[in-house]
Design an enzyme around this catalytic site. Structure first.
Site, short mmCIF file in Angstrom:
data_model
loop_
_atom_site.label_atom_id
_atom_site.label_comp_id
_atom_site.label_asym_id
_atom_site.label_seq_id
_atom_site.Cartn_x
_atom_site.Cartn_y
_atom_site.Cartn_z
N HIS A 218 0.79 -1.37 -0.10
CA HIS A 218 0.17 -0.09 0.04
C HIS A 218 0.78 1.28 -0.05
O HIS A 218 1.10 1.91 1.02
CB HIS A 218 -0.96 0.10 1.21
CG HIS A 218 -2.04 -1.12 1.05
ND1 HIS A 218 -2.08 -2.17 1.56
CD2 HIS A 218 -3.24 -0.85 0.21
CE1 HIS A 218 -3.02 -2.86 1.17
NE2 HIS A 218 -3.66 -2.33 0.34
N ASN A 219 1.23 1.40 -1.02
CA ASN A 219 2.31 2.58 -1.25
C ASN A 219 1.92 3.63 -2.54
O ASN A 219 0.96 3.24 -3.25
CB ASN A 219 3.90 2.04 -1.34
CG ASN A 219 3.93 1.10 -2.60
OD1 ASN A 219 3.19 1.09 -3.54
ND2 ASN A 219 4.57 -0.23 -2.23
N PHE A 220 2.70 4.60 -2.83
CA PHE A 220 2.41 5.39 -3.93
C PHE A 220 2.40 4.73 -5.25
O PHE A 220 1.72 5.10 -6.35
CB PHE A 220 3.57 6.75 -3.92
CG PHE A 220 3.25 7.64 -5.07
CD1 PHE A 220 1.99 8.27 -5.05
CD2 PHE A 220 4.02 7.95 -6.11
CE1 PHE A 220 1.76 9.19 -5.96
CE2 PHE A 220 3.77 8.69 -6.87
CZ PHE A 220 2.72 9.58 -7.05
N ARG A 221 3.13 3.77 -5.48
CA ARG A 221 3.25 3.19 -6.84
C ARG A 221 1.77 2.30 -6.95
O ARG A 221 1.27 2.29 -7.86
CB ARG A 221 4.30 1.81 -6.72
CG ARG A 221 4.38 1.62 -8.33
CD ARG A 221 5.82 0.70 -8.56
NE ARG A 221 7.05 1.35 -8.00
CZ ARG A 221 7.55 2.17 -9.01
NH1 ARG A 221 7.16 2.27 -10.05
NH2 ARG A 221 8.67 2.65 -8.45
N HIS A 222 1.35 1.75 -5.77
CA HIS A 222 -0.12 1.19 -5.74
C HIS A 222 -1.20 1.91 -6.05
O HIS A 222 -1.88 1.93 -7.02
CB HIS A 222 -0.50 0.32 -4.55
CG HIS A 222 -1.90 0.00 -4.27
ND1 HIS A 222 -2.50 -0.86 -5.33
CD2 HIS A 222 -2.85 0.59 -3.51
CE1 HIS A 222 -3.70 -1.05 -4.74
NE2 HIS A 222 -3.97 0.11 -3.90
N HIS A 258 -7.21 7.27 -2.68
CA HIS A 258 -7.90 5.78 -2.10
C HIS A 258 -7.17 5.14 -1.02
O HIS A 258 -7.78 4.53 -0.15
CB HIS A 258 -8.47 4.80 -3.12
CG HIS A 258 -7.50 3.77 -3.42
ND1 HIS A 258 -6.31 4.05 -4.21
CD2 HIS A 258 -7.51 2.57 -3.05
CE1 HIS A 258 -5.66 2.76 -4.56
NE2 HIS A 258 -6.47 1.99 -3.50
N ASP A 371 -8.96 -1.08 -8.12
CA ASP A 371 -8.16 -1.36 -6.83
C ASP A 371 -7.67 -2.66 -6.86
O ASP A 371 -6.41 -2.75 -6.13
CB ASP A 371 -9.03 -1.14 -5.65
CG ASP A 371 -8.30 -1.11 -4.30
OD1 ASP A 371 -7.12 -0.67 -4.11
OD2 ASP A 371 -8.94 -1.19 -3.35
P1 5GP Z 1 -6.76 -2.20 -1.16
O1 5GP Z 1 -7.91 -1.13 -1.18
O2 5GP Z 1 -6.18 -2.62 0.36
O3 5GP Z 1 -5.59 -1.83 -1.96
O4 5GP Z 1 -7.34 -3.47 -1.63
C1 5GP Z 1 -8.39 -4.32 -0.98
C2 5GP Z 1 -7.80 -5.59 -0.87
O5 5GP Z 1 -8.14 -6.66 -1.63
C3 5GP Z 1 -5.98 -5.79 -0.39
O6 5GP Z 1 -5.89 -5.45 0.79
C4 5GP Z 1 -6.11 -7.25 -0.62
O7 5GP Z 1 -6.68 -7.76 0.96
C5 5GP Z 1 -7.01 -7.82 -1.48
N1 5GP Z 1 -6.41 -8.04 -2.62
C6 5GP Z 1 -6.03 -6.89 -3.74
N2 5GP Z 1 -5.28 -7.55 -4.77
C7 5GP Z 1 -5.17 -8.89 -4.33
C8 5GP Z 1 -4.61 -9.93 -4.93
O8 5GP Z 1 -4.02 -9.89 -6.10
N3 5GP Z 1 -4.62 -11.02 -4.22
C9 5GP Z 1 -5.12 -11.33 -2.91
N4 5GP Z 1 -4.98 -12.43 -2.57
N5 5GP Z 1 -5.61 -10.38 -2.66
C10 5GP Z 1 -5.79 -8.99 -3.16
MN MN Z 2 -5.81 0.17 -2.81
#
Ligand code: 5GP
Ligand code: MN
Length: 463
Positions: A218-222, A258, A371
């Site tokens: 959960h960083n700026f690249r995300h 977000h 997301d």
């Molecule tokens: P966030 O808002 O936290 O970025 O995304 C929602 C949540 O979805 C993440 O915290 C994580 O629990 C789940 N998630 C997002 N992408 C993936 C993925 O590729 N694999 C898995 N297992 N969970 C993911």
């Molecule tokens: Mn996110």
């Protein structure tokens, strides 16, 4: 100056003597190799199931252990606390942690009292919203702004590729991502439509960049990835031609904001550990409420308020919709949002784009898709994200185990593999979500859903 590949540690195993150790870590190392190096520094075996390591900065902030652990210097050693299954040591550590937390909370309350008593009451006095909020949250919300670096221009090749889910998000430095985000505002016509100020936009984006933490996931690249995938979805489905300018502005700002100031520990942790965020938001989507609050704190300052020039009605509408979009990223709402959207998608006569509530729900589904869209990307782009997510998950469950809190099996390093994590997530979350959205948006199959199916095959084979 810190040497890039060295991490300086003070080892605290609960005894009265502290040792100093230095370990070498490089970004190319696998998570397990890095963990082994930390365990070796603590004189523990990494295969030991009853020992837990926690890495702290001097100010008490917990750091992830992995290839992305921020590098430090000799003068600023991290504290590596080791715990074994020995209950006496655990209890001692728990007490010392608790004492640390109590001291920190007391300091915050004292500072809050001081700042409340200092708030000027005269009309016209410049009201600083920071003064009423605990200082540690605020200090992180509004980092000091550096002077703006020169703005880059990109080749047409890059800006065209930016509109596609295959864009390689790993080859850009932070400041380049800032400029690519600024390009999206321009290309979507938002700068001219809303008379947005270019410098304010770049200061806003710099401030956003500084308000993301250096978590493994959960960083700026995300943040950049989510905005870029939303931008890609808008282009490949031609949704950008159907949306009003304000809706595009809402989507882009929501994606960018977000996960602001994400602490690297999810809502379950915030609730179970009764963290400050859990308490402030009464356990109701604490993180997402915080992300939106940090975003609007940045927007409240005039030098970073890109919405400054909006008419009051537009601002109110944008704020309402941005909050709805950011709150929609809480996966606890997934089932409910899927149900509501399904009803709209299967409606006789098609999805009702004349209904404001339906349009707003569509925006929420688009940000949800963006997301969690890493598996839409080519394998060499998506796979490192799985490592990073698991690194963050494992650090959380390690901490939950150490603190005696409940921990989720999907975060447990003893149970989860990359393959198991992805097969379940793709089958039960991603495919149903993207297939449902494809009932409303055209051209999703080839550029977006096919890559997800390929990823499922890949992880099934790996399993
Ligand atoms: P966030 O808002 O936290 O970025 O995304 C929602 C949540 O979805 C993440 O915290 C994580 O629990 C789940 N998630 C997002 N992408 C993936 C993925 O590729 N694999 C898995 N297992 N969970 C993911
Ligand atoms: Mn996110």
């Amino acid at each position: 100056m810190a040497t890039p590949d060295l991490i300086y540690l003070t080892i605290d195993d609960g005894s009265s003597t502290k040792r100093e150790e230095t370990i070498r870590v490089s970004a190319e190392m696998q998570l397990e190799e890095v963990r082994s190096a930390f365990y070796a520094a603590a004189n523990l075996s990494s295969s030991s199931t009853n020992s837990v390591l926690k890495l702290y900065r001097k100010d008490g902030v917990l750091l992830p252990i992995g290839p992305n652990t921020p590098r430090n210097s000799k003068e600023d050693r991290y504290i590596l606390k080791s715990r074994t299954g020995n209950e006496g040591v655990d209890a001692l550590n728990a007490v010392s942690d608790l004492l640390g937390q109590i001291t920190a909370i007391k300091e915050k309350v004292d500072a809050m009292k001081r700042s409340i008593s200092e708030v000027p009451d005269g009309h016209g006095a410049k009201h600083n919203p920071d003064e009423l909020t605990p200082p540690n949250l605020l200090a992180r919300r509004r980092p000091t702004l550096p002077s703006l670096p020169p703005q880059r221009t990109f080749t047409r090749d890059v800006t065209e590729h930016l509109k596609h889910p295959t864009f390689d998000v790993w080859q850009w430095q932070d400041d380049e991502m800032v400029d690519l985000l600024a390009h999206m505002f321009t290309e979507l016509g938002l700068m001219t439509e809303f008379k947005l100020d270019e410098e304010t936009l770049r200061r806003f984006l710099q401030c956003v960049k500084g308000s993301y933490n250096t978590n493994p996931f959960h960083n700026f690249r995300h943040c950049f990835c989510v905005a870029q995938m939303m931008y890609g979805i808008l282009h490949v489905t031609n949704l950008h031609a159907q949306l009003q300018p304000l809706e595009k502005l809402v989507l882009l700002i929501s994606c960018i904001g977000h996960d602001l100031d994400h602490p690297g520990f999810n809502n379950a942790y915030q609730v179970n550990a009764s963290t400050e965020l859990g308490l402030i938001y009464n356990d109701i989507s604490p993180l997402e409420n915080h992300h939106a609050a940090v975003l609007f704190t940045i927007l409240k300052e005039s030098d970073t308020n890109i919405l400054r020039s909006l008419p009051a009605n537009d601002y109110r509408e944008a704020r309402k919709q941005i909050i709805a979009c950011v709150l929609a990223t809480d996966m606890a709402k997934h089932g409910e949002l899927m149900g509501r959207f399904k009803a709209g998608a299967e409606r006789e006569g098609g999805y009702d784009m004349t209904d404001p509530a339906a349009r707003s729900l569509l925006l929420q589904m688009v940000i949800k898709c963006a997301d969690i869209s890493n598996e839409v990307r080519p394998k060499h782009v998506s796979e490192p994200w799985v490592d990073n997510l698991l690194e963050e998950f494992f650090a959380q469950s390690d901490r939950e185990k150490a603190e005696g809190l409940p921990f989720a099996p999907f975060m447990d390093r003893q149970k989860v593999t990359k393959a198991s994590a992805q097969v379940g997530f793709i089958q039960f979350v991603l495919i149903p979500l993207f297939e449902l959205v494809a009932k409303v948006l055209p051209n999703m199959e080839e550029p977006i859903i096919q890559p997800i199916r390929s990823a499922l095959q890949y992880y099934k084979t790996l399993a």
